[in-house]
Structures are given as C-alpha cells and as structure tokens.
Motif scaffolding. Structure first.
Motif, PDB file in Angstrom:
ATOM      1  N   TRP A 104      -2.142   1.121   6.096  1.00 23.87           N
ATOM      2  CA  TRP A 104      -1.430   1.893   5.070  1.00 23.87           C
ATOM      3  C   TRP A 104      -1.847   1.403   3.697  1.00 23.87           C
ATOM      4  O   TRP A 104      -2.465   0.363   3.551  1.00 23.87           O
ATOM      5  CB  TRP A 104       0.085   1.803   5.253  1.00 23.87           C
ATOM      6  CG  TRP A 104       0.700   0.470   4.999  1.00 23.87           C
ATOM      7  CD1 TRP A 104       1.317   0.034   3.868  1.00 23.87           C
ATOM      8  CD2 TRP A 104       0.784  -0.624   5.933  1.00 23.87           C
ATOM      9  NE1 TRP A 104       1.776  -1.263   4.018  1.00 23.87           N
ATOM     10  CE2 TRP A 104       1.467  -1.678   5.275  1.00 23.87           C
ATOM     11  CE3 TRP A 104       0.364  -0.817   7.245  1.00 23.87           C
ATOM     12  CZ2 TRP A 104       1.718  -2.896   5.891  1.00 23.87           C
ATOM     13  CZ3 TRP A 104       0.608  -2.032   7.863  1.00 23.87           C
ATOM     14  CH2 TRP A 104       1.274  -3.052   7.186  1.00 23.87           C
ATOM     15  N   TRP A 105      -1.519   2.197   2.686  1.00 22.26           N
ATOM     16  CA  TRP A 105      -1.932   1.884   1.325  1.00 22.26           C
ATOM     17  C   TRP A 105      -0.825   2.278   0.356  1.00 22.26           C
ATOM     18  O   TRP A 105      -0.084   3.233   0.571  1.00 22.26           O
ATOM     19  CB  TRP A 105      -3.233   2.602   0.963  1.00 22.26           C
ATOM     20  CG  TRP A 105      -3.247   4.056   1.328  1.00 22.26           C
ATOM     21  CD1 TRP A 105      -2.921   5.119   0.532  1.00 22.26           C
ATOM     22  CD2 TRP A 105      -3.593   4.615   2.600  1.00 22.26           C
ATOM     23  NE1 TRP A 105      -3.043   6.295   1.231  1.00 22.26           N
ATOM     24  CE2 TRP A 105      -3.472   6.013   2.504  1.00 22.26           C
ATOM     25  CE3 TRP A 105      -4.020   4.049   3.825  1.00 22.26           C
ATOM     26  CZ2 TRP A 105      -3.721   6.866   3.580  1.00 22.26           C
ATOM     27  CZ3 TRP A 105      -4.272   4.908   4.899  1.00 22.26           C
ATOM     28  CH2 TRP A 105      -4.130   6.294   4.755  1.00 22.26           C
ATOM     29  N   ASN A 106      -0.713   1.505  -0.704  1.00 21.07           N
ATOM     30  CA  ASN A 106       0.351   1.714  -1.684  1.00 21.07           C
ATOM     31  C   ASN A 106      -0.030   2.762  -2.715  1.00 21.07           C
ATOM     32  O   ASN A 106      -1.214   3.043  -2.945  1.00 21.07           O
ATOM     33  CB  ASN A 106       0.659   0.398  -2.406  1.00 21.07           C
ATOM     34  CG  ASN A 106       1.436  -0.568  -1.542  1.00 21.07           C
ATOM     35  OD1 ASN A 106       1.962  -0.210  -0.495  1.00 21.07           O
ATOM     36  ND2 ASN A 106       1.506  -1.826  -1.979  1.00 21.07           N
ATOM     37  N   VAL A 107       0.980   3.308  -3.357  1.00 21.70           N
ATOM     38  CA  VAL A 107       0.745   4.193  -4.498  1.00 21.70           C
ATOM     39  C   VAL A 107      -0.032   3.409  -5.548  1.00 21.70           C
ATOM     40  O   VAL A 107       0.075   2.179  -5.650  1.00 21.70           O
ATOM     41  CB  VAL A 107       2.064   4.721  -5.082  1.00 21.70           C
ATOM     42  CG1 VAL A 107       2.795   5.577  -4.068  1.00 21.70           C
ATOM     43  CG2 VAL A 107       2.963   3.585  -5.570  1.00 21.70           C
ATOM     44  N   LYS A 108      -0.828   4.121  -6.344  1.00 19.00           N
ATOM     45  CA  LYS A 108      -1.764   3.444  -7.227  1.00 19.00           C
ATOM     46  C   LYS A 108      -1.186   3.024  -8.578  1.00 19.00           C
ATOM     47  O   LYS A 108      -1.510   1.952  -9.090  1.00 19.00           O
ATOM     48  CB  LYS A 108      -2.987   4.333  -7.462  1.00 19.00           C
ATOM     49  CG  LYS A 108      -3.899   4.437  -6.252  1.00 19.00           C
ATOM     50  CD  LYS A 108      -5.180   5.183  -6.616  1.00 19.00           C
ATOM     51  CE  LYS A 108      -6.186   5.112  -5.478  1.00 19.00           C
ATOM     52  NZ  LYS A 108      -7.473   5.759  -5.851  1.00 19.00           N
ATOM     53  N   HIS A 109      -0.355   3.846  -9.170  1.00 20.80           N
ATOM     54  CA  HIS A 109       0.037   3.547 -10.552  1.00 20.80           C
ATOM     55  C   HIS A 109       1.082   2.435 -10.594  1.00 20.80           C
ATOM     56  O   HIS A 109       2.081   2.479  -9.858  1.00 20.80           O
ATOM     57  CB  HIS A 109       0.577   4.790 -11.248  1.00 20.80           C
ATOM     58  CG  HIS A 109       0.547   4.666 -12.741  1.00 20.80           C
ATOM     59  ND1 HIS A 109       1.516   3.978 -13.437  1.00 20.80           N
ATOM     60  CD2 HIS A 109      -0.359   5.095 -13.677  1.00 20.80           C
ATOM     61  CE1 HIS A 109       1.230   4.003 -14.731  1.00 20.80           C
ATOM     62  NE2 HIS A 109       0.090   4.666 -14.897  1.00 20.80           N
ATOM     63  N   PRO A 110       0.905   1.441 -11.449  1.00 24.64           N
ATOM     64  CA  PRO A 110       1.860   0.329 -11.516  1.00 24.64           C
ATOM     65  C   PRO A 110       3.290   0.754 -11.827  1.00 24.64           C
ATOM     66  O   PRO A 110       4.245   0.137 -11.324  1.00 24.64           O
ATOM     67  CB  PRO A 110       1.293  -0.553 -12.630  1.00 24.64           C
ATOM     68  CG  PRO A 110      -0.168  -0.259 -12.638  1.00 24.64           C
ATOM     69  CD  PRO A 110      -0.273   1.208 -12.312  1.00 24.64           C
TER      70      PRO A 110
END
Length: 402
Positions: free
Chosen positions: A308-314
C-alpha cells in the motif's frame, strides 16, 4: 484508524484499511524495516521526480511540525496493527532529511523507538544533503542512535552539478563524509549519478577520485534517467540538452565498477558497491521481499504480500491522521504470479543471484539461453549476472520471464 483504497482487491472493512491475518502471521519472524519519508527540500533538482516539496510550494498548508505530528500518529497506528515487532532497520529518506537538523532526526528515531522499539544491532540510516550537515550535525546523529549516513554527492564536477541543479559545492560531499567518519560513523555511503549531459570521462574520474579519497565503505551509482515531468525532461525535449546515450552509460558503468573493485568495494546489487559487511541491510530487505512499513507522505509499504502507499501531499497526510484515519492512498494484494515476478526481477540484480528453484521449466530454458549468451552464470543453485549481464540486467530479466 480508517483508510481509503483505490485498488480493487485491497484489504478493506467498512472503509478501514486492514491487513489480513495471513499477512500478519509471519510478522516478527521475518526482518522488519521502517522507511520514513521526509518530503521537504530547500530547492528542487531538475532531474528529480520524488515526492518532495519546497517551502514555497507548500506555503502554509504543511510544515515539519505538522508532518512530525502525523508521523507519530502513523507509527503508533502501524505498531498497533502489526503487533509492534522489533525493528531491524530504519531508513530515513526524502526529500532532504538533514533539513530537520540533528535534533529533528533524533526525534524521528525517538518516535520509532516509542512505537516499536529497535532490535539489537539495528541498522539506522538517514540520507543527507552535504550542504545541510556539519560536524555537530553528525555528532547529534550518533548520539541519537543513527548507525549509517548516505550522502548525495552525484558528481565532483561543478558543471555536472549545475546541469543537475544540485546546490552543493563539489568538495562538500567528501568533507561531509569525513566529518561523519570522524563522528564515529563506521558506515557512510556516497551517491553518484553518471551519464549527465556534458559529463566527460575525466569528470567521472574526478568524482571517483573524490569518492575513494573520502574513505567511505559504500557507494551507490545510478545512470541518469530523464523522468517525465521534470525540468530536465523539458530541457531534453526542447533540444537544450542531449538525452543520455546508452553506449556512454554502459562505458561509464564499467569504469565505475573497475575503479571501485580495485579499491575493495564489490558490487552486491547492480547499482551498489560495498566493502565486506557494509551492505545496506535495509535495501536488502526490499530486494529480498521483506516486510517494511513506509511512513510519511507518499511512502510505500509491504507486509506479507500486501502493498500500500500513502497519499502524497503533506497537508492531506497530516489532516487524515489528525482525523483518526490512516493516510492510505491505495493498496493491492500481490498474487502468486506478482510475487514470482518481483522475486525474479529483484534477486536477479543481486550478487547472490536468482535461485534456480524459483524458475519454472520454460523460464529455466530461457535462463539457460542467457547462460549460453554469456549474460548469466550458474553458481551452485543460483544464476548470477555476468559483468556483461549487469549492463543488460533489465533485458536479461525480461528474457527469463517471457
């Protein structure tokens, strides 16, 4: 914590990201790593397509403070989901982690310790930009528990650094490596990029001379890739710079390999060389199909066949964690075929080689043809890339898998 998935077949229960029991069953019996993504950079390099942001690009939407608060929440949630196995390796990457300073990076490792704890002899690495380091910085890292430093050198030639939009001065990377060694770091890596438009053989030799003078025990060297959407790609498209030449890249790789081997640094992965015992254990965990949790905006994770991968924007990352949700942007369950494909792709790049037992009858015939062509060699029950095979590693893998 809840999460969002964009890939069919993902682990979901009523909108919540869940790792299935079969994926969690072996956690703790296999090496477990933590990757932490620091998304901040002072400037944007023209070749870089990583998930990074300058202060001007973020404005007031996110900050190192909001990122750190989110990171603590994510690590706590990760520990709860996985049962908090002792962590064998930690790798802080980016971005430019050294922008956090020694105290900030010590806090990052403190958060990992608080949520998980470290195994005895854990390897703890941070990437650093030479320009944002100092002897005091390295002293603080050592005191904070870091065991390894990776410095972005790229080149010792000023005009090459200029094409790459790198801001550090040519001699600073070597000075930083020496400062790290003086602070007690046994393991120090320098990164090189070769094949930059305008780079000459003598420029590469200058870089290799500098690397070897620094006394490091690990070198990573990557051929320049022109990534879509980067400033470098736009310059190549407009004809302002030539695209990297494959024959030149092959020649440069051979030059790098010969110089490093002569100095006692042996390849253990196609793009990585080390003295005996100095291999990066964290990256070996990736290449060997291990478990790791990637924390931070855009970070990728893998546990027991689920990726899985996280959303990109901080800003979105911090907001979702503050709201009690894991910041998962998407996920997938790897099928047996997916796992097989990845094992062949990754283990073939290692000096230990591809296990023969991994291949079916058709793939073994293709591998035998690659042996006959001088691209692979049998070493016991493994198939290992030859020197020529390393130059064509991706093509060799495609040949075996077709």
């Amino acid at each position: 914590m809840s999460g969002t998935s964009t890939t069919s077949g993902s682990s979901r229960e009523a909108g919540t990201f869940v790792l299935p029991e079969r994926s969690l069953a072996g956690v703790g019996s296999r090496p477990f790593g933590i990757y932490i993504h620091v998304p901040f950079c002072a400037t944007r390099c023209g070749y870089c397509d990583f998930n990074t942001y300058t202060a001007g690009e973020l404005g007031t939407s996110a900050s190192p403070q909001s990122w750190m608060e989110g990171l603590r929440r994510e690590l706590d949630a990760a520990a709860q989901m996985t049962g908090a196995p002792a962590v064998d390796t930690v790798f802080v990457g980016g971005g430019t982690p050294s922008l956090l300073g020694g105290d900030g990076l010590a806090d990052v490792l403190g958060a990992v310790r608080s949520s998980f704890g470290l195994a005895d002899g854990a390897e703890v690495t941070t990437e650093s930009n030479p320009e944002s380091t100092s002897p005091q910085f390295f002293d603080r890292l050592r005191a904070g528990g870091y065991t390894r430093v990776s410095l972005g050198m790229q080149s010792a030639a000023q005009h090459v650094l200029r094409v790459l939009d790198r801001t550090h001065t040519p001699g600073r990377a070597v000075a930083a490596a020496r400062e790290a060694r003086a602070a007690g770091f046994e393991h120090v890596n320098l990164d090189l990029i070769y094949g930059t438009p305008g780079e000459r053989d003598e420029d590469l030799d200058l870089s290799l001379d500098a690397v070897l003078s620094a006394g490091v025990d690990h070198v990573s060297a990557y051929a320049l890739i022109v990534e879509d959407g980067t400033a470098l790609a736009r310059k190549v498209r407009r004809g302002e710079l030539p695209a990297p030449d494959d024959d030149v890249l092959a020649s440069r790789y051979e030059r790098i390999d010969a110089r490093l081997a002569e100095a006692g640094l042996t390849w253990y992965e196609v793009s990585n060389w080390a003295t005996d015992g100095a291999e990066c254990r964290h990256n070996l965990g990736y290449w060997d199909g291990g478990d790791w949790w990637g924390a931070g905006p855009g970070a990728h994770s893998h546990v027991g066949g689920v990726r899985w991968w996280n959303v990109k924007h901080p800003a979105r990352y911090a907001e979702q964690l503050a709201a009690g949700a894991l910041p998962v942007g998407g996920s997938e369950h790897l099928t047996d075929d997916d796992c097989h494909l990845e094992r062949v792709m990754l283990t073939a790049r290692l000096r230990t080689g591809l296990p023969v037992a991994e291949l079916d009858a058709g793939e073994l015939r293709s591998a035998d043809a690659a042996v006959a062509d001088g691209l692979l060699v049998r070493k016991g029950d493994h198939l290992v890339l030859t020197d020529r095979g390393r130059l064509l590693a991706d093509a060799v893998v495609r040949t075996v898998l077709r």
